[in-house]
Design a protein around this motif. Structure first.
Motif, PDB file in Angstrom:
ATOM      1  N   ARG A   1      42.635  42.077 135.158  1.00  0.00           N
ATOM      2  CA  ARG A   1      42.093  43.099 136.066  1.00  0.00           C
ATOM      3  C   ARG A   1      42.962  43.229 137.305  1.00  0.00           C
ATOM      4  N   ASP A   2      43.294  42.094 137.915  1.00  0.00           N
ATOM      5  CA  ASP A   2      44.116  42.119 139.128  1.00  0.00           C
ATOM      6  C   ASP A   2      45.503  42.680 138.827  1.00  0.00           C
ATOM      7  N   TRP A   3      46.033  42.353 137.662  1.00  0.00           N
ATOM      8  CA  TRP A   3      47.368  42.855 137.291  1.00  0.00           C
ATOM      9  C   TRP A   3      47.361  44.359 137.111  1.00  0.00           C
ATOM     10  N   ILE A   4      46.389  44.874 136.374  1.00  0.00           N
ATOM     11  CA  ILE A   4      46.329  46.334 136.160  1.00  0.00           C
ATOM     12  C   ILE A   4      46.124  47.055 137.488  1.00  0.00           C
ATOM     13  N   ASN A   5      45.259  46.535 138.325  1.00  0.00           N
ATOM     14  CA  ASN A   5      45.020  47.159 139.630  1.00  0.00           C
ATOM     15  C   ASN A   5      46.240  47.124 140.534  1.00  0.00           C
ATOM     16  N   SER A   6      47.138  46.161 140.289  1.00  0.00           N
ATOM     17  CA  SER A   6      48.339  46.032 141.119  1.00  0.00           C
ATOM     18  C   SER A   6      49.462  46.979 140.671  1.00  0.00           C
ATOM     19  N   LEU A   7      49.349  47.526 139.471  1.00  0.00           N
ATOM     20  CA  LEU A   7      50.397  48.402 138.947  1.00  0.00           C
ATOM     21  C   LEU A   7      50.431  49.717 139.714  1.00  0.00           C
ATOM     22  N   PRO A   8      51.626  50.230 139.994  1.00  0.00           N
ATOM     23  CA  PRO A   8      51.737  51.506 140.706  1.00  0.00           C
ATOM     24  C   PRO A   8      51.025  52.620 139.949  1.00  0.00           C
ATOM     25  N   LYS A   9      50.203  53.374 140.637  1.00  0.00           N
ATOM     26  CA  LYS A   9      49.456  54.455 139.999  1.00  0.00           C
ATOM     27  C   LYS A   9      50.388  55.564 139.547  1.00  0.00           C
ATOM     28  N   SER A  10      50.078  56.111 138.375  1.00  0.00           N
ATOM     29  CA  SER A  10      50.894  57.219 137.862  1.00  0.00           C
ATOM     30  C   SER A  10      50.590  58.487 138.648  1.00  0.00           C
ATOM     31  N   LYS A  11      51.616  59.289 138.809  1.00  0.00           N
ATOM     32  CA  LYS A  11      51.447  60.558 139.527  1.00  0.00           C
ATOM     33  C   LYS A  11      51.088  61.675 138.556  1.00  0.00           C
TER      34      LYS A  11
END
Length: 359
Positions: free
Chosen positions: A349-359
């Motif tokens: 969960r923490d890893w996915i939330n840390s990934l840069p959001k797609s534009k």
């Protein structure tokens, strides 16, 4: 005339001796026992192998048997695991850079599963054997189920459910019906390109110093003549320790966790190859890692969500949703667990939330 008679008698004697000798050879050939098959035969009881000395449940390996551990292990309902390698006398493991190490014929890999009960006692559940059959060079599997008295484990092919009350790593109590797999379940996870193969004992998974030891595990094996071809450790890849926040980044730890828990199926040639989701630690392609990738065959297990991973949004990511479930048809991994690994799920969960959001 007498000389002729003696000469003739000698000839007849020679012929008779030749016939008797030939007949004797024929009789010897027909009574010789055919060579025994070299195919490996699984024994009925774990104790029959002689892997351990003293009380069987103590799992004290006999001389020459290797006790090993992994940098990041597979989660199985907070099970306590002990791993051993039994090498045929006079043989060595060959180092390989990628994939499982090259084990000699007749190698036996032993993996024991136990749990910690409410009295903080270690209770044995099952022992799994993975054997490299010398006859056809293929790996074969067998499970052994421990009795209630903890004195023996007997061959068990069909799988079963064992009701247990266990303590997790923080001492929290859980009740579950632990699933002992049948041998076909084992094959599903261990299949790569149609061939049964070990999962855990890769060089990168073994390249560390086991807590309580003074020497790197691979270096120790090489020094004791159990491993050949090992290069300098600086040239050997290492799978990160998923709990080590000091030496590894969040991304490294999460990818290591996904590698050991998911990538044996989610890889090219694995049981989940058709999903297009590949979670090996070395995978770099964002599409293969599931970033904004629609599921191929999740069905209702996707929970109505659209993508395997939505960078920056774990709550809307199928990967997180399925890892956080214990429902049949939804839970991933679908085998080897009945409980949610809350620490592992929190990491993802923490890893996915840390990934840069797609534009």
């Amino acid at each position: 005339m007498r000389k002729t008679y003696i000469f003739g008698s000698l000839i007849l004697f020679g012929i008779a001796l030749s016939v008797l000798t030939e007949q004797g050879c024929k009789n010897k050939t027909t009574t010789t026992t055919p060579a025994a098959s070299t195919e490996f035969q699984f024994k009925d009881k774990l104790s029959d192998y002689g892997f351990f000395k003293g009380k069987l449940a103590s799992l004290q390996p006999d001389s020459g048997i290797i006790h090993y551990d992994l940098t990041t292990p597979l989660f199985t309902d907070y099970a306590v695991k002990d791993r051993f390698i039994v090498l045929p006398k006079g043989t060595k493991i060959k180092y390989t850079e990628d994939g499982a190490l090259d084990f000699p014929d007749s190698t036996i890999i032993v993996k024991n599963f136990a749990y910690t009960n409410v009295a903080h006692q270690k209770v044995m559940i099952e022992t799994r054997l993975l054997v490299k059959d010398p006859k056809d060079k293929n790996w074969k599997v067998m499970n052994y189920l421990w009795n209630k008295e903890q004195t023996e484990a007997k061959k068990h092919i069909i799988g079963t459910k064992v009701p247990i009350t266990l303590l997790d790593d923080q001492g929290k109590e859980y009740f579950t019906n632990y699933q002992v797999p049948n041998t076909n379940d084992c094959k599903r996870c261990h299949i790569k390109d149609g061939v049964l193969t070990p999962i855990g004992p890769k060089a990168r998974n073994l390249n560390f110093t086991v807590p309580g030891q003074k020497e790197n595990q691979l270096s120790s094996w090489a020094a004791h003549g159990q491993l050949t071809g090992l290069p300098a450790l600086s040239k050997v890849h290492q799978l990160p320790v998923w709990t080590d926040t000091k030496n590894f980044t969040l991304d490294q730890r999460a990818r290591a966790y996904l590698d050991i828990n998911c990538a044996h199926c989610h890889t090219k040639g694995g049981d989940a190859y058709n999903t297009g989701l590949f979670l090996d630690y070395t995978e770099k392609n964002p599409d293969h890692l599931g970033f904004k990738k629609a599921p191929v065959s999740a069905g209702g297990g996707a929970g109505g969500l659209d993508y395997d991973i939505i960078p920056g949004n774990a709550a809307q990511s199928i990967l997180y949703y399925r890892m956080n479930s214990t429902e049949a048809g939804t839970a991933m991994p679908e085998l080897a667990r009945t409980l949610t690994h809350k620490e592992g799920v929190s990491l993802i969960r923490d890893w996915i939330n840390s990934l840069p959001k797609s534009k």
